[in-house]
Design a protein around this motif. Structure first.
Motif, mmCIF file in Angstrom:
data_model
loop_
_atom_site.group_PDB
_atom_site.id
_atom_site.type_symbol
_atom_site.label_atom_id
_atom_site.label_comp_id
_atom_site.label_asym_id
_atom_site.label_seq_id
_atom_site.Cartn_x
_atom_site.Cartn_y
_atom_site.Cartn_z
ATOM 1 N N ALA A 30 -10.724 12.524 3.017
ATOM 2 C CA ALA A 30 -9.529 13.163 2.473
ATOM 3 C C ALA A 30 -8.306 12.852 3.324
ATOM 4 O O ALA A 30 -7.214 12.597 2.800
ATOM 5 N N LEU A 31 -8.480 12.867 4.639
ATOM 6 C CA LEU A 31 -7.351 12.544 5.517
ATOM 7 C C LEU A 31 -7.180 11.041 5.675
ATOM 8 O O LEU A 31 -6.055 10.538 5.740
ATOM 9 N N ALA A 32 -8.280 10.297 5.704
ATOM 10 C CA ALA A 32 -8.218 8.850 5.928
ATOM 11 C C ALA A 32 -7.391 8.139 4.869
ATOM 12 O O ALA A 32 -6.617 7.233 5.180
ATOM 13 N N VAL A 33 -7.525 8.543 3.600
ATOM 14 C CA VAL A 33 -6.800 7.834 2.542
ATOM 15 C C VAL A 33 -5.293 8.065 2.670
ATOM 16 O O VAL A 33 -4.487 7.221 2.269
ATOM 17 N N ASN A 34 -4.903 9.208 3.229
ATOM 18 C CA ASN A 34 -3.490 9.469 3.467
ATOM 19 C C ASN A 34 -2.983 8.722 4.693
ATOM 20 O O ASN A 34 -1.884 8.165 4.689
#
Length: 322
Positions: A63-67
């Motif tokens: 969830a954080l990596a794609v941002n």
């Protein structure tokens, strides 16, 4: 467990960059002098972006990596993020694992959670991330020039290969599936490379919906075309290097490397004269890069097979509403 107890227990952490953080109505962020804020949002929806039985710790990471990957694509350094979280129920074990994965990646890149929202409903995650980049130095999609080299970081297609196997469209040896599935569920945001490419790359974006489709955004924004070497892109499928995958059909390889989503690698262009600088940036950031083609004046994308013939472009990038 109520909403505010859930927030306090799993998501409230001390913050340094914002004098107001989780628990106030707004977070306050100010970029350093000479810097611009870079802001991006991404949403992950159960059944659309991830399976219902996904490991919640891996989901927190992704969830954080794609941002963070979006920040990498513009050469920005992470500062903070907000999390809007819809949960079917307040499951303490799930929330603990999810927050563990989320905060492990956040700590790795010194990116703080400074606010957000929680509600009851279908599982849905929306993160807005904030970064900073020196004024005028952000990497954009619109700077590609005729004659530029086209580069990609890392490998391509393994996430798509894993997804197809999980959807039972083909079978993979267990060891290959485990390796490919890691690429699907734990992408690596190329932040160090993105920052190292400032002043070198003429355009950049991250590959989330497939190489050809995402490269097309650069071509449209820059008013140019591209020629891609399929022999090189086929070599970027990491799973292909496994002895048990030697017979994998080239059509499957091309579908994964040219149109597979969820890679979250950087695709960027740079002048041919900057090859040494690109490789130094790659070495500095400990990120492998590969030159896969060149920018041309003729609009559109041509993919050239090893024999010199042009491949028919039958691979479509992912589109939620297509």
């Amino acid at each position: 467990m109520g909403e505010f107890e859930l927030i306090r227990k799993f998501f409230q952490r001390p913050v340094r960059r914002s004098p107001l953080g989780v628990g106030d109505d707004c977070a306050l962020l100010a970029p350093a002098p000479g810097m611009q804020l870079a802001v991006s949002s991404d949403m992950l929806v159960e059944g659309r972006h991830f399976f219902a039985d996904v490991n919640p710790q891996l989901l927190g990471h992704k969830a954080l990596a794609v941002n963070l990957s979006d920040l990498a694509a513009c050469g920005a350094r992470p500062l903070a993020f907000t999390l809007a979280l819809s949960l079917p129920r307040a499951d303490a074990a799930w929330c603990q694992a999810f927050s563990d994965g989320l905060f492990a990646l956040a700590a790795q890149h010194d990116c703080e959670l400074v606010g957000g929202d929680t509600t009851q409903g279908p599982l849905n995650l929306c993160i807005t991330v904030f970064g900073e980049v020196p004024t005028g130095q952000a990497l954009l999609r619109s700077g590609a020039q005729v004659g530029d080299d086209i580069w990609v970081s890392g490998t391509l297609g393994d996430a798509r290969l894993a997804l197809d196997a999980l959807l039972r469209q083909h079978a993979l040896p267990p060891a290959v599936l485990a390796q490919a599935r890691q690429r699907l569920e734990q992408p690596t945001p190329r932040l160090a490379l993105g920052q190292a490419l400032r002043g070198i790359a003429s355009s950049c974006l991250d590959v989330s919906d497939g190489l050809l489709g995402d490269l097309g955004h650069i071509l449209d924004a820059s008013g140019v075309g591209a020629c891609i070497d399929a022999n090189i892109t086929r070599g970027l499928l990491h799973a292909r290097r496994h002895p048990l995958m030697a017979a994998l059909a080239t059509t499957r390889i091309d579908a994964c490397t040219l149109a597979g989503g969820d890679d979250y690698e950087l695709c960027f262009t740079a002048p041919a004269s900057a090859q040494t600088a690109v490789r130094e940036a790659a070495q500095q950031s400990a990120t492998p890069v590969t030159c896969i083609g060149r920018i041309e004046a003729q609009r559109g994308v041509r993919v050239i097979a090893p024999g010199g013939q042009q491949l028919p472009l039958r691979f479509a990038a992912f589109d939620h509403f297509a």
